[in-house]
Design a protein around this motif. Structure first.
Motif, mmCIF file in Angstrom:
data_model
loop_
_atom_site.group_PDB
_atom_site.id
_atom_site.type_symbol
_atom_site.label_atom_id
_atom_site.label_comp_id
_atom_site.label_asym_id
_atom_site.label_seq_id
_atom_site.Cartn_x
_atom_site.Cartn_y
_atom_site.Cartn_z
ATOM 1 N N LEU A 172 0.043 -14.830 15.418
ATOM 2 C CA LEU A 172 -0.066 -14.298 16.773
ATOM 3 C C LEU A 172 -1.147 -13.223 16.854
ATOM 4 O O LEU A 172 -2.024 -13.261 17.710
ATOM 5 N N VAL A 173 -1.068 -12.240 15.953
ATOM 6 C CA VAL A 173 -2.042 -11.143 15.913
ATOM 7 C C VAL A 173 -2.409 -10.869 14.457
ATOM 8 O O VAL A 173 -1.542 -10.855 13.582
ATOM 9 N N ASP A 174 -3.663 -10.643 14.215
ATOM 10 C CA ASP A 174 -4.138 -10.308 12.871
ATOM 11 C C ASP A 174 -3.991 -8.803 12.668
ATOM 12 O O ASP A 174 -4.880 -8.021 13.012
ATOM 13 N N TYR A 175 -2.841 -8.424 12.113
ATOM 14 C CA TYR A 175 -2.540 -7.004 11.904
ATOM 15 C C TYR A 175 -2.305 -6.770 10.423
ATOM 16 O O TYR A 175 -1.501 -7.470 9.787
ATOM 17 N N HIS A 176 -2.988 -5.788 9.847
ATOM 18 C CA HIS A 176 -2.790 -5.464 8.437
ATOM 19 C C HIS A 176 -3.256 -4.040 8.169
ATOM 20 O O HIS A 176 -4.201 -3.541 8.792
ATOM 21 N N TYR A 177 -2.567 -3.379 7.225
ATOM 22 C CA TYR A 177 -3.000 -2.067 6.763
ATOM 23 C C TYR A 177 -4.257 -2.219 5.901
ATOM 24 O O TYR A 177 -4.569 -3.308 5.408
ATOM 25 N N ASN A 178 -4.936 -1.090 5.687
ATOM 26 C CA ASN A 178 -6.078 -1.107 4.761
ATOM 27 C C ASN A 178 -5.567 -0.986 3.320
ATOM 28 O O ASN A 178 -4.364 -1.036 3.068
ATOM 29 N N SER A 179 -6.472 -0.804 2.384
ATOM 30 C CA SER A 179 -6.105 -0.811 0.955
ATOM 31 C C SER A 179 -5.662 0.548 0.428
ATOM 32 O O SER A 179 -5.398 0.695 -0.772
ATOM 33 N N LEU A 180 -5.538 1.552 1.301
ATOM 34 C CA LEU A 180 -5.206 2.911 0.847
ATOM 35 C C LEU A 180 -3.700 3.116 0.722
ATOM 36 O O LEU A 180 -3.128 4.058 1.270
ATOM 37 N N SER A 181 -3.041 2.250 -0.026
ATOM 38 C CA SER A 181 -1.582 2.311 -0.139
ATOM 39 C C SER A 181 -1.107 3.576 -0.844
ATOM 40 O O SER A 181 -0.062 4.135 -0.492
ATOM 41 N N SER A 182 -1.863 4.057 -1.831
ATOM 42 C CA SER A 182 -1.457 5.281 -2.550
ATOM 43 C C SER A 182 -1.456 6.483 -1.613
ATOM 44 O O SER A 182 -0.536 7.312 -1.640
ATOM 45 N N LEU A 183 -2.488 6.579 -0.783
ATOM 46 C CA LEU A 183 -2.556 7.678 0.181
ATOM 47 C C LEU A 183 -1.423 7.563 1.197
ATOM 48 O O LEU A 183 -0.792 8.573 1.553
ATOM 49 N N ARG A 184 -1.141 6.350 1.648
ATOM 50 C CA ARG A 184 -0.032 6.154 2.591
ATOM 51 C C ARG A 184 1.293 6.568 1.969
ATOM 52 O O ARG A 184 2.146 7.170 2.621
ATOM 53 N N ASN A 185 1.484 6.245 0.702
ATOM 54 C CA ASN A 185 2.731 6.606 0.013
ATOM 55 C C ASN A 185 2.897 8.124 -0.078
ATOM 56 O O ASN A 185 3.999 8.655 0.096
ATOM 57 N N ILE A 186 1.809 8.820 -0.345
ATOM 58 C CA ILE A 186 1.862 10.291 -0.435
ATOM 59 C C ILE A 186 2.220 10.889 0.923
ATOM 60 O O ILE A 186 3.112 11.745 1.034
ATOM 61 N N LEU A 187 1.527 10.433 1.957
ATOM 62 C CA LEU A 187 1.768 10.962 3.302
ATOM 63 C C LEU A 187 3.165 10.583 3.792
ATOM 64 O O LEU A 187 3.838 11.397 4.448
ATOM 65 N N SER A 188 3.603 9.384 3.476
ATOM 66 C CA SER A 188 4.954 8.954 3.878
ATOM 67 C C SER A 188 6.013 9.794 3.190
ATOM 68 O O SER A 188 7.001 10.197 3.815
ATOM 69 N N SER A 189 5.813 10.055 1.904
ATOM 70 C CA SER A 189 6.781 10.875 1.154
ATOM 71 C C SER A 189 6.852 12.287 1.729
ATOM 72 O O SER A 189 7.941 12.864 1.861
ATOM 73 N N TYR A 190 5.696 12.824 2.089
ATOM 74 C CA TYR A 190 5.662 14.149 2.714
ATOM 75 C C TYR A 190 6.393 14.119 4.052
ATOM 76 O O TYR A 190 7.196 15.008 4.362
ATOM 77 N N GLY A 191 6.138 13.076 4.842
ATOM 78 C CA GLY A 191 6.783 12.962 6.149
ATOM 79 C C GLY A 191 8.285 12.833 6.050
ATOM 80 O O GLY A 191 9.032 13.500 6.780
ATOM 81 N N VAL A 192 8.748 11.995 5.132
ATOM 82 C CA VAL A 192 10.186 11.758 4.996
ATOM 83 C C VAL A 192 10.903 12.973 4.435
ATOM 84 O O VAL A 192 12.039 13.285 4.827
ATOM 85 N N SER A 193 10.262 13.693 3.533
ATOM 86 C CA SER A 193 10.919 14.839 2.875
ATOM 87 C C SER A 193 10.838 16.132 3.685
ATOM 88 O O SER A 193 11.598 17.074 3.425
ATOM 89 N N PHE A 194 9.950 16.189 4.658
ATOM 90 C CA PHE A 194 9.721 17.444 5.380
ATOM 91 C C PHE A 194 10.992 18.052 5.982
ATOM 92 O O PHE A 194 11.190 19.271 5.880
ATOM 93 N N PRO A 195 11.881 17.271 6.623
ATOM 94 C CA PRO A 195 13.077 17.894 7.228
ATOM 95 C C PRO A 195 13.973 18.611 6.225
ATOM 96 O O PRO A 195 14.802 19.429 6.620
ATOM 97 N N TYR A 196 13.806 18.310 4.924
ATOM 98 C CA TYR A 196 14.679 18.895 3.916
ATOM 99 C C TYR A 196 14.060 20.108 3.230
ATOM 100 O O TYR A 196 14.669 20.685 2.342
#
Length: 606
Positions: free
Chosen positions: A501-525
Motif C-alpha cells: 500500500l505504502v512504501d514506508y521504512h526506517y533508515n539504517s540508524l537502528s543503533s541511534l534509534r535504540n539509544i533514543l528510545s531507551s532514553y525516552g522510555v526510561s525518562f519517567p523513572y
C-alpha cells in the motif's frame, strides 16, 4: 508525641508493603520500587524541611488537597497492584494499616503544600546576567527575538530524533488512518453502518488529520517516494509543535517571567524526550496539543490583558481559528471548547457580544463541516460505543464477579449488544477496547434503552461498589503518580506496508534509534526530573493551581485552566487508563503554565 506520631506515619506511608501484608507473606513489589523512584527523593527533602518548620500551620485548602492526594495514592496503589481496592478494604487489619498509611501521606503532602506556598511567596528570580561575553551576547539576542531563537534551539536539539526516526514514527492509529485514506477496508468500518458502501473511511479518527496524512504521502510520492511524503508530514507537525512551544517562551517574556525560568523551560522543551518523540509520531494528539497550548495561552491573555479593554477583531479571529482546529483535530475537542469558551461570554461584559459572535461562527463552521461536508463526502460517522466505555466496563466487571446473578433476559440483552459468552474473559480492568470492540453496530435505540434499564441499572442497584471499582480501575492512573503506561511511540509499525500500500521504512540508524528510545522510555523513572512527564503529578499540579487561584482571589484565571481541567474529564471518560496521549494537552503546557500562574499567585499567598 505529635512529632513521633507524624514521623511513624510518614515512614509507614513510604515503606509499608501492603500487597505483601495482604498476601500474608514478605514479597518484593513493583509498586514498592516505583514508589521510591517517584516519591522517595522528594520525600526525603520534604522530611528534612518538615522538621525545621514543624509548627507551620496549613490552610484548610491545603489540608483538603493533602487528604485527596493521600486517597489518590493509597487507593491508586491498590489498583496498580491487584486491580481492586482490597489493599484498603480487604480486611479490618488491612483497613487499619491503610488508614495509617493515608495519615502518613497526609502529613507528607500537607507539609509539601506548605513548602510550595513558601516557595511561591519567596520566589524572586533575578534576571540572569552572565559574565561570559559570548553567552551574554547570545542572551541579548535571545531576549530580542525570543520566539525565533527558541524555535531554532528546539529544532536543533530535536534534529537527532528527526534523523534517527526518518521519515516518521507510525503507531497503529495513524497506520489505520492511512489505510482509510487509500480506501482500504479496516476494522473501523466494521463498527458502523456505512453511509456509502464504496467508501471505507469513518470519523472515528479526525477526518482532517487523515486527509493531511494521506495527502502528504501522495505529494511525497510525486516528488520522490512515499517515505518522503511521510517525512513532509513529520516536518510540518514538528514545526507546528516546536512553534507552539517556542511561542510559549515568548509569551512568558511578554508577561515578564524571569529569563532564568525561561531558560529552564527552553532546556525542558529541548532535552526532555517526550517532546521530540511526539513531534515525530504521526498521532492526531500532537497537532491537537499544539493548538491547545495556543488556546490556553490566548485565554490567559484575555483574562490578563482584555479584562476591561475591547478585544481586537483580529484576536477574536485567531481564537476562533484555534477553537475550530482543536475541534477538527480531535473529536472530543469540540466538547472541550463548548464547555470552556462560554465562561468568557458570561464573565466579561465588555466583550460579551464579540465573544458570542465568535462562538456562533465557530459553531456554525463546525456543524457545517460535520453535518454537511462529511456526509457529502460519503464518510461514515463513528460508533456511539466510543462514549460508552464507562458503562460497558461496569457491566463487564459485573458479569465477571456476579455471573450467577445474571438472568436469562439480561444475558440475551448483553449478548445482543456486547457478546456474553466470553465477556468476562475479555474484560481488561484498565482498557475498555476488548469489551466495546464487540459492540453490535445494528443495535437500535430501544435496545440500547433496554440495556441501560434492564441490565446496567439493575447491576448498579445490586452491586454499586462493583461499578465504582470498575470505574476506578479504569482511571486511577490519571491521579496516581506511581502509574506510568503507554508513554511514547518508537517501534516500527508495518501495517501500511502490507499489500504494498505504502512504501514506508526506517533508515539504517537502528543503533541511534535504540539509544533514543531507551532514553525516552526510561525518562519517567529518573528521580525528580522524570516527574515532568508523570500524568498523576501533572493532574495534581492542575488541582493545586486551581485551589490556590480560588483561595487567593484569582478565580478568573480558572477560565485559563478550564480546557485542561476538561481534558482531565476526557481522560476519565476515555477507554484506557493512564494513556499518555490523552493527558498530553495539560502535560506539555504545564511548565509554561507554572511560570504564569506562580507569577500571578506570588503577591496573594499570605
Amino acid at each position: 508525641m505529635q512529632r513521633v506520631i507524624r514521623t511513624v506515619s510518614i515512614i509507614c506511608a513510604l515503606f509499608l508493603n501492603m500487597k505483601g501484608i495482604y498476601e500474608n507473606k514478605v514479597t518484593g513489589s513493583n509498586i514498592f520500587t516505583n514508589h521510591i523512584i517517584v516519591i522517595g527523593t522528594i520525600s526525603i527533602i520534604i522530611f528534612i524541611l518538615y522538621r525545621k518548620n514543624w509548627t507551620e500551620k496549613s490552610k484548610l485548602s491545603e489540608k483538603i488537597l493533602a487528604i485527596l492526594f493521600s486517597l489518590f495514592t493509597v487507593i491508586g496503589n491498590s489498583y496498580l497492584e491487584i486491580a481492586s481496592w482490597n489493599l484498603v478494604f480487604g480486611s479490618f487489619r488491612i483497613f487499619f494499616l491503610a488508614i495509617l498509611q493515608m495519615l502518613g501521606y497526609f502529613f507528607l503532602y500537607q507539609q509539601g503544600l506548605i513548602l510550595l506556598r513558601k516557595i511561591i511567596k519567596n520566589n524572586n528570580l533575578k534576571p540572569l546576567n552572565p559574565q561570559n561575553q559570548k553567552l551574554k551576547k547570545w542572551l541579548i539576542i535571545w531576549e530580542k527575538h525570543p520566539f525565533l531563537y527558541s524555535l531554532i534551539v528546539i529544532i536543533m536539539m530535536w534534529l537527532v530524533y528527526i534523523i534517527a526516526f526518518y521519515p516518521i514514527i507510525l503507531s497503529p492509529d495513524p497506520s489505520f488512518q492511512i489505510k482509510q485514506y487509500f480506501n482500504e477496508y479496516t476494522k473501523y468500518i466494521e463498527w458502523v453502518i456505512p453511509r456509502d458502501n464504496t467508501i471505507h473511511m469513518t470519523t472515528h479518527h479526525p477526518t482532517i488529520h487523515t486527509f493531511l496524512l494521506g495527502g502528504c504521502i501522495q505529494l511525497g510520492s510525486k516528488i520522490i517516494d512515499d517515505n518522503f511524503g511521510l517525512f513532509i508530514y513529520s516536518i510540518l507537525q514538528t514545526l507546528c509543535l516546536a512553534s507552539a512551544l517556542a511561542y510559549s517562551i515568548f509569551f512568558l517574556k511578554k508577561h515578564q517571567v524571569s529569563n532564568k525560568y525561561r531558560l529552564v523551560l527552553l532546556g525542558i522543551y529541548s532535552l526532555v524526550p517526550m517532546f521530540p518523540l511526539y513531534a515525530m509520531s504521526a498521532v492526531k494528539d500532537t497537532y491537537y496539543t499544539a493548538f491547545m497550548i495556543l488556546y490556553v495561552l490566548a485565554l490567559f491573555d484575555i483574562v490578563k490583558t482584555y479584562n476591561f479593554k475591547k478585544i481586537p477583531w483580529q484576536y477574536l479571529a485567531y481564537i476562533g481559528l484555534l477553537m475550530t482546529l482543536i475541534s477538527l483535530f480531535r473529536n472530543n475537542g469540540f466538547y472541550v471548547i463548548i464547555l470552556s469558551f462560554p465562561w468568557l461570554i458570561l464573565s466579561y461584559k465588555k466583550n460579551r457580544w464579540p465573544f458570542l459572535l465568535t462562538f456562533i461562527c465557530f459553531f456554525t463552521i463546525y456543524q457545517s463541516y460535520n453535518k454537511v461536508l462529511i456526509p457529502k463526502l460519503g464518510i461514515s460517522d463513528g460508533s456511539i460505543r466510543e462514549v460508552l466505555s464507562i458503562p460497558f466496563q461496569q457491566t463487564a466487571r459485573y458479569v465477571k464477579e456476579y455471573e450467577t446473578e445474571i438472568t436469562q433476559e439480561q444475558q440475551k440483552i448483553i449478548n445482543n449488544m456486547l457478546g456474553y459468552s466470553d465477556l468476562k474473559d475479555r474484560y481488561d480492568p484498565e482498557k475498555a477496547d476488548p469489551v466495546k470492540n464487540m459492540y453490535n453496530k445494528d443495535i437500535t435505540s430501544n435496545e440500547l434503552k433496554d440495556y441501560f434499564t434492564k441490565v446496567w441499572l439493575v447491576g448498579l442497584i445490586n452491586h454499586p461498589t462493583t461499578y465504582i471499582q470498575a470505574t476506578l480501575n479504569n482511571i486511577y492512573g490519571y491521579f496516581n503518580p506511581n502509574s506510568t503506561n503507554w508513554y511514547v511511540y518508537y517501534k516500527y509499525d508495518d501495517r501500511i506496508t502490507q499489500n504494498n500500500l505504502v512504501d514506508y521504512h526506517y533508515n539504517s540508524l537502528s543503533s541511534l534509534r535504540n539509544i533514543l528510545s531507551s532514553y525516552g522510555v526510561s525518562f519517567p523513572y529518573i528521580p525528580v526530573i522524570g516527574l515532568i512527564s508523570n500524568i498523576g503529578v501533572n493532574t495534581w499540579s492542575l488541582l493545586i493551581m486551581s485551589t490556590y487561584l480560588i483561595t487567593n482571589r484569582k478565580k478568573e484565571y480558572l477560565i485559563t485552566l478550564s480546557p485542561l481541567l476538561l481534558s482531565v474529564l476526557v481522560c476519565i471518560a476515555s477507554p484506557v487508563n493512564t494513556y499518555f496521549r490523552y493527558a498530553m494537552p495539560y502535560i506539555f503546557i504545564m511548565p509554561t503554565l507554572i511560570g504564569l500562574i506562580v507569577k500571578e499567585l506570588k503577591q496573594f499567598t499570605d
